[in-house]
Design a protein around this motif. Structure first.
Motif, mmCIF file in Angstrom:
data_model
loop_
_atom_site.group_PDB
_atom_site.id
_atom_site.type_symbol
_atom_site.label_atom_id
_atom_site.label_comp_id
_atom_site.label_asym_id
_atom_site.label_seq_id
_atom_site.Cartn_x
_atom_site.Cartn_y
_atom_site.Cartn_z
ATOM 1 N N SER A 1 -26.824 0.294 24.970
ATOM 2 C CA SER A 1 -26.785 -0.078 26.111
ATOM 3 C C SER A 1 -25.938 0.287 26.666
ATOM 4 O O SER A 1 -24.361 -0.428 26.418
ATOM 5 C CB SER A 1 -27.683 -1.309 27.130
ATOM 6 O OG SER A 1 -27.292 -1.699 27.672
ATOM 7 N N HIS B 1 -27.313 9.899 21.066
ATOM 8 C CA HIS B 1 -27.548 10.910 22.826
ATOM 9 C C HIS B 1 -26.100 9.606 23.599
ATOM 10 O O HIS B 1 -26.644 9.402 24.295
ATOM 11 C CB HIS B 1 -28.803 10.047 23.271
ATOM 12 C CG HIS B 1 -29.244 10.179 24.401
ATOM 13 N ND1 HIS B 1 -29.384 9.189 25.788
ATOM 14 C CD2 HIS B 1 -29.675 11.595 25.164
ATOM 15 C CE1 HIS B 1 -29.218 9.549 26.137
ATOM 16 N NE2 HIS B 1 -30.053 10.673 26.356
ATOM 17 N N ALA B 2 -26.093 8.297 22.639
ATOM 18 C CA ALA B 2 -25.745 7.083 23.760
ATOM 19 C C ALA B 2 -24.176 7.505 23.833
ATOM 20 O O ALA B 2 -22.966 7.652 24.349
ATOM 21 C CB ALA B 2 -25.125 5.755 23.164
ATOM 22 N N ILE C 1 -37.336 -0.106 18.936
ATOM 23 C CA ILE C 1 -36.788 0.948 19.461
ATOM 24 C C ILE C 1 -36.173 -0.405 20.799
ATOM 25 O O ILE C 1 -35.017 0.464 20.788
ATOM 26 C CB ILE C 1 -38.270 1.195 20.252
ATOM 27 C CG1 ILE C 1 -38.822 2.354 19.196
ATOM 28 C CG2 ILE C 1 -37.232 2.515 21.437
ATOM 29 C CD1 ILE C 1 -37.868 3.013 18.692
ATOM 30 N N THR C 2 -36.530 -1.338 21.118
ATOM 31 C CA THR C 2 -36.348 -2.044 22.170
ATOM 32 C C THR C 2 -34.617 -2.620 21.887
ATOM 33 O O THR C 2 -34.047 -3.041 22.406
ATOM 34 C CB THR C 2 -36.947 -3.128 22.680
ATOM 35 O OG1 THR C 2 -38.346 -2.515 22.684
ATOM 36 C CG2 THR C 2 -36.385 -4.511 23.140
ATOM 37 N N THR D 1 -32.847 5.704 15.229
ATOM 38 C CA THR D 1 -30.998 5.587 15.241
ATOM 39 C C THR D 1 -30.165 6.247 15.773
ATOM 40 O O THR D 1 -28.757 5.947 16.291
ATOM 41 C CB THR D 1 -30.958 4.315 13.719
ATOM 42 O OG1 THR D 1 -31.753 3.129 13.663
ATOM 43 C CG2 THR D 1 -29.387 3.173 14.255
ATOM 44 N N MET E 1 -30.551 8.162 18.353
ATOM 45 C CA MET E 1 -30.172 7.650 20.019
ATOM 46 C C MET E 1 -28.620 7.313 19.759
ATOM 47 O O MET E 1 -27.780 7.478 20.835
ATOM 48 C CB MET E 1 -31.322 6.245 19.963
ATOM 49 C CG MET E 1 -31.829 6.108 20.040
ATOM 50 S SD MET E 1 -33.031 4.352 19.911
ATOM 51 C CE MET E 1 -33.049 4.085 21.909
ATOM 52 N N GLN F 1 -32.337 0.485 21.712
ATOM 53 C CA GLN F 1 -32.074 0.311 23.090
ATOM 54 C C GLN F 1 -30.644 -0.618 23.824
ATOM 55 O O GLN F 1 -29.706 -0.660 24.412
ATOM 56 C CB GLN F 1 -32.923 0.566 24.167
ATOM 57 C CG GLN F 1 -34.025 1.232 23.971
ATOM 58 C CD GLN F 1 -35.551 1.492 24.883
ATOM 59 O OE1 GLN F 1 -35.821 0.202 25.527
ATOM 60 N NE2 GLN F 1 -35.322 2.517 25.285
ATOM 61 N N GLN F 2 -31.165 -1.886 23.212
ATOM 62 C CA GLN F 2 -30.521 -3.299 23.619
ATOM 63 C C GLN F 2 -28.487 -2.588 22.730
ATOM 64 O O GLN F 2 -27.595 -2.943 23.517
ATOM 65 C CB GLN F 2 -30.682 -4.454 23.093
ATOM 66 C CG GLN F 2 -29.458 -5.521 23.029
ATOM 67 C CD GLN F 2 -30.236 -7.032 22.560
ATOM 68 O OE1 GLN F 2 -31.549 -7.077 22.430
ATOM 69 N NE2 GLN F 2 -29.440 -7.976 23.110
#
Length: 223
Positions: free
Chosen positions: A23, A152-153, A15-16, A146, A149, A19-20
């Motif tokens: 981002s 969402h991004a 998850i981290t 994946t 996210m 997120q990277q």
């Protein structure tokens, strides 16, 4: 009152990493692209927050928000190098305009370059959703998270672009993203049962806006 050592928080490294990758700090240049919003606001097709919400809902159900996850998932499940290249070529052919092709091509190339540099994996230049799906497979990241996210991004970047183009406040933008959350979740879930042959798109006004943007006199974004 009993005391003791604090219980360490367990954070899933996958998850981290996602997120990277997704981002705004990850250098893919997403801030420079509006996916045709620049032209839509200029021509008056989008003139209010309600217009923007409907526009984004259409993109998530019938536009790139529908097709990109299918491409991402196909890349995640690729069989061999030839299959991966076929998926990438399909992603390029599916771009409806010169600028939309540049949007996915240049972001994908930047993602591949940065991810290869920090991971040690060799990643050839791929379109953005294909690159993300392929990289997620290399790193054994969960496919469902994946896709969710990524979408969402995608929506977040378009809301951020709209905030530079029209009077959409910070709180209003976050309220809009919250309202889109159920649709994002459904789009991510539906994509996992789709096949590459299910690729389609019928957001014609968004496609036309991206074409009009190529000759727009005063522009804030690259697409």
């Amino acid at each position: 009152m009993a005391t003791g050592a604090p219980i360490p928080m367990r954070i899933d490294p996958s998850i981290t990493l996602l997120q990277q990758w997704l981002s705004p700090a990850y250098p893919v240049g997403a801030f420079a692209y509006s996916h045709g919003l620049d032209s839509a606001v200029e021509t008056g097709a989008i003139g209010s927050v309600d217009d923007l919400r409907l526009w984004l809902e259409d993109l998530l159900t019938s536009g790139a928000g529908y097709s990109d996850p299918i491409l991402l998932i196909a890349a995640y499940r690729y069989r061999d190098a030839e299959d991966l290249q076929d998926i990438d070529q399909m992603a390029r052919a599916f771009a409806p305009s010169k600028e939309r092709l540049a949007e996915t091509d240049l972001q994908g190339a930047a993602f591949c370059q940065t991810t290869a540099a920090i991971s040690g994996h060799e990643i050839a230049n791929l379109t953005y959703p294909v690159a993300l799906g392929y990289a997620a497979r290399l790193h054994n990241l969960p496919l469902d998270v994946t896709v969710h996210m990524y979408l969402h991004a995608f929506a977040s970047n378009l809301v951020a672009a709209a905030q530079r183009l029209m009077p959409v406040g910070q709180v209003e933008g976050q309220r809009l993203l919250s309202a889109l959350a159920p649709l994002i979740a459904k789009a991510a879930q539906d994509a996992q049962t789709a096949e590459i042959n299910d690729l389609s798109g019928c957001c014609f006004l968004a496609d036309i806006s991206s074409m009009q943007h190529e000759t727009q006199y005063s522009r804030m974004f690259r697409s």
